[in-house]
Design a protein around this motif. Structure first.
Motif, PDB file in Angstrom:
ATOM      1  N   LEU A 175      38.060  16.152  80.928  1.00  0.00           N
ATOM      2  CA  LEU A 175      38.706  17.451  80.735  1.00  0.00           C
ATOM      3  C   LEU A 175      40.148  17.313  80.282  1.00  0.00           C
ATOM      4  O   LEU A 175      40.638  18.114  79.476  1.00  0.00           O
ATOM      5  N   GLU A 176      40.865  16.310  80.804  1.00  0.00           N
ATOM      6  CA  GLU A 176      42.271  16.136  80.455  1.00  0.00           C
ATOM      7  C   GLU A 176      42.462  15.241  79.233  1.00  0.00           C
ATOM      8  O   GLU A 176      43.588  15.066  78.765  1.00  0.00           O
ATOM      9  N   GLY A 177      41.373  14.669  78.714  1.00  0.00           N
ATOM     10  CA  GLY A 177      41.502  13.772  77.582  1.00  0.00           C
ATOM     11  C   GLY A 177      42.143  12.454  77.958  1.00  0.00           C
ATOM     12  O   GLY A 177      42.857  11.838  77.160  1.00  0.00           O
ATOM     13  N   GLY A 178      41.879  11.992  79.183  1.00  0.00           N
ATOM     14  CA  GLY A 178      42.436  10.729  79.661  1.00  0.00           C
ATOM     15  C   GLY A 178      41.371   9.654  79.783  1.00  0.00           C
ATOM     16  O   GLY A 178      40.175   9.948  79.789  1.00  0.00           O
ATOM     17  N   LYS A 179      41.808   8.412  79.902  1.00  0.00           N
ATOM     18  CA  LYS A 179      40.874   7.299  80.052  1.00  0.00           C
ATOM     19  C   LYS A 179      40.576   6.989  81.515  1.00  0.00           C
ATOM     20  O   LYS A 179      39.539   6.405  81.826  1.00  0.00           O
ATOM     21  N   VAL A 228      44.939  12.310  89.802  1.00  0.00           N
ATOM     22  CA  VAL A 228      45.852  11.676  88.860  1.00  0.00           C
ATOM     23  C   VAL A 228      45.017  11.295  87.648  1.00  0.00           C
ATOM     24  O   VAL A 228      43.957  10.662  87.785  1.00  0.00           O
ATOM     25  N   VAL A 229      45.483  11.673  86.439  1.00  0.00           N
ATOM     26  CA  VAL A 229      44.782  11.343  85.201  1.00  0.00           C
ATOM     27  C   VAL A 229      45.787  10.716  84.235  1.00  0.00           C
ATOM     28  O   VAL A 229      46.901  11.227  84.072  1.00  0.00           O
ATOM     29  N   LEU A 230      45.403   9.627  83.597  1.00  0.00           N
ATOM     30  CA  LEU A 230      46.318   8.920  82.706  1.00  0.00           C
ATOM     31  C   LEU A 230      45.540   8.041  81.746  1.00  0.00           C
ATOM     32  O   LEU A 230      44.324   7.876  81.881  1.00  0.00           O
ATOM     33  N   ASN A 231      46.280   7.464  80.787  1.00  0.00           N
ATOM     34  CA  ASN A 231      45.671   6.583  79.794  1.00  0.00           C
ATOM     35  C   ASN A 231      46.051   5.117  79.967  1.00  0.00           C
ATOM     36  O   ASN A 231      45.275   4.233  79.642  1.00  0.00           O
ATOM     37  N   LEU A 256      49.119   0.957  84.586  1.00  0.00           N
ATOM     38  CA  LEU A 256      49.491   1.906  85.632  1.00  0.00           C
ATOM     39  C   LEU A 256      48.253   2.414  86.354  1.00  0.00           C
ATOM     40  O   LEU A 256      48.268   2.600  87.583  1.00  0.00           O
ATOM     41  N   ALA A 257      47.167   2.605  85.615  1.00  0.00           N
ATOM     42  CA  ALA A 257      45.921   3.050  86.246  1.00  0.00           C
ATOM     43  C   ALA A 257      45.448   2.035  87.279  1.00  0.00           C
ATOM     44  O   ALA A 257      44.968   2.406  88.359  1.00  0.00           O
TER      45      ALA A 257
END
Length: 384
Positions: free
Chosen positions: A67-71, A215-218, A222-223
């Motif tokens: 939904l957020e376009g994150g990996k 938490v959503v990120l690319n 950091l992931a």
């Protein structure tokens, strides 16, 4: 190549494959604390112990990332637990955080009262003033630029793209709390933000029956650090909470359309009301962030704040007089809520630069019939 699916389709299907053993259209809730191994270290599907992973939580995390376009996405037991994990993953003693000057009181409390004990420094700034933000960030020292847009509760609209440029030039991670907008109305990662955080308790869950955060990120490095914090500290969402959040997300698009339409109608109806000195809603052309909101959001959301001319006594009386709007903390559910931020959601920042004016009332506009909501407000608001 198949065409990319629209948001509404993704919200229903991402991470939600039917159960292959029974054909159940809804994936089962894996209400278990541990998983049988095929010999020592022989994990089925990679699952060992529920703190480390659970298929129901995985389905939610897959959906959130889509939904957020994150990996990468991580689901937590609350919004503050999600924020805490991110802060621990990204910061070292002596690092500096710059926040908006009307962020959610709990976020400021977490950073200022808890992480400060570990040597984390922070400053607040008016995020709508790009020059002020440039002055506040310290290259090499400021490691996080944290913004909410729309902000809570004054509904300020910050320019995600411009702030991302400022943050990145200083070597900072740019974090956007997307709780008020939801990924249906705004996608910060596509606007160059690095991380999105949510209280999934709010619009994503949508029914006031579940607590959670995300938490959503690319960035893979950091992931990995956030994932370690999730596992090592253990503030994970349980399987029932994850399942309820997935169920809520499936109707997010239709709910946000109704929330936004109702809020727009209410805001327009209240323009010029003799008891109000200001209406904080980005859908009004008079809102200072209206044009920016039109460019980085696909709708204006369901949150409105009101300033009462007569001051705190009138504001309190109004908050305690509505019938359809129920007096309660939180927001984003199908039912309409009313709150008094200075003594409720933002009580922890009283006496600081983030103190919310005591004549402010916050409305979380639900999906009831808008005429009933307007009648309720009209009856409760003083006529002067």
């Amino acid at each position: 190549m198949p065409r990319k699916q629209h948001f509404e389709t993704t919200a229903i299907h991402a991470g939600q494959e039917f159960d292959p053993s029974t054909g159940s259209i809804i994936p089962p809730i894996y209400q278990t604390s541990t998983f049988v191994q095929d010999g020592i270290g022989g994990f089925r599907g990679g699952y060992e112990y529920a703190r480390g992973g659970n298929p129901t939580r995985t389905s939610l995390e897959t959906l959130l990332a889509a939904l957020e376009g994150g990996k990468h996405a991580f689901s937590f037991s609350s919004g503050l637990a999600a924020e805490d994990a991110l802060l621990r993953a990204a910061l070292e003693p002596g690092d500096h955080v710059v926040l908006g000057n009307d962020v959610y009181g709990g976020t400021h409390r977490l950073i200022d009262k808890i992480h400060s004990k570990s040597g984390i420094l922070n400053d607040t700034v008016e995020m709508m003033d790009l020059h002020a933000v440039q002055k506040a960030v310290v290259p090499g020292k400021t490691k996080i630029l944290w913004l909410e847009t729309p902000s809570n509760p004054l509904m300020k609209i910050s320019d995600i793209g411009e702030l991302a440029e400022i943050g990145h030039a200083a070597g900072a991670i740019v974090v956007v709390d997307n709780t008020f907008a939801s990924p249906y109305l705004q996608k910060p990662l596509s606007l160059a933000a690095d991380v999105v955080v949510h209280s999934t308790t709010k619009y994503l869950g949508g029914h006031s029956d579940v607590l959670g955060g995300a938490v959503v990120l690319n960035d893979a490095e950091l992931a990995s650090k956030v994932g370690f914090q999730q596992f090592a500290a253990g503030a994970v969402s349980g399987p029932m909470d994850a399942w309820l959040t997935v169920r809520g997300i499936k109707t997010l698009a239709v709910r946000m359309d109704r929330h936004s339409a109702n809020a727009q109608a209410i805001a327009e109806h209240l323009v010029g009301h003799p008891a109000l000195d200001r209406i904080y809603y980005p859908g009004l052309e008079s809102h200072p962030g209206h044009e920016l909101a039109k460019t980085q959001m696909s709708g204006f959301g369901g949150m409105i704040s009101l300033g009462l001319k007569a001051g705190p006594k009138a504001a309190r009386k109004f908050a305690e007089s509505t019938k359809v709007f129920q007096l309660a903390e939180s927001l984003g559910g199908v039912e309409s809520l009313i709150g008094y931020p200075s003594e409720m959601t933002h009580a922890s920042v009283k006496g600081t630069a983030l103190e919310v004016p005591d004549n402010i009332i916050r409305l979380s506009v639900g999906i009831e019939n808008v005429d009933d909501l307007i009648d309720d407000l009209d009856r409760a608001l003083p006529r002067r």
